[in-house]
Design an enzyme around this catalytic site. Structure first.
Site: not given
Length: 150
Positions: A73, A106, A111, A118
């Site tokens: 985050a 995961e 999102n 990623y």
């Protein structure tokens, strides 16, 4: 913006991390979870700071030759500055150092911003965990980065 520093998370960073966690997730982890993560021998957490303020963090578990990204985050005020990419790069480097071959995570199916982040690091969607998220029963995509060089 000042220089971004990356270092291993300490107990003294938990309150700042909790604040980012609450601003980032609908079901944030508790202080106790983070305290347990920091003493877990399988876990490795790093954070990004600017002017000694924690602005982002990432935590992983290393199990044999696999790395599982548990949490990532960035504080909303610091998003879009490349901090998440810097944290992921550091984890990839750490994994290479340890000869850890594969990295998994995961991510919520909705999102897309995180999925694109990623993908930038060659993570590929390789499966779905149905109703994975407790808050709304959303599916999670399982993404893998597999090391072809090792």
């Amino acid at each position: 913006m000042g220089k971004i520093d990356i270092f291993k998370v300490k107990l003294s960073n938990i309150n700042e991390i909790l604040e980012i966690e609450k601003l980032s997730f609908s079901t944030p982890w508790t202080k106790k979870i983070f305290e347990n993560e920091l003493i877990n021998e399988k876990s490795y957490y790093i954070c990004a700071t600017i002017n000694n303020i924690v602005v982002g963090y990432i935590g992983v578990w290393i199990i044999l030759d696999e790395c599982h990204i548990m949490n990532l985050a960035v504080h909303p005020e610091y998003r879009g500055l490349g901090i998440a990419s810097l944290l992921i790069e550091n984890i990839i480097f750490y994994c290479h150092k340890l000869k850890v071959l594969n990295i998994t995570l995961e991510v919520r199916k909705s999102n897309v911003i995180a999925q694109n982040l990623y993908k930038k690091f060659d993570f590929k969607s390789e499966g779905i965990r149905k109703s994975y998220y407790e808050d709304n029963k959303e599916d999670a995509l399982i993404m893998w980065k597999k090391d072809k060089d090792t």
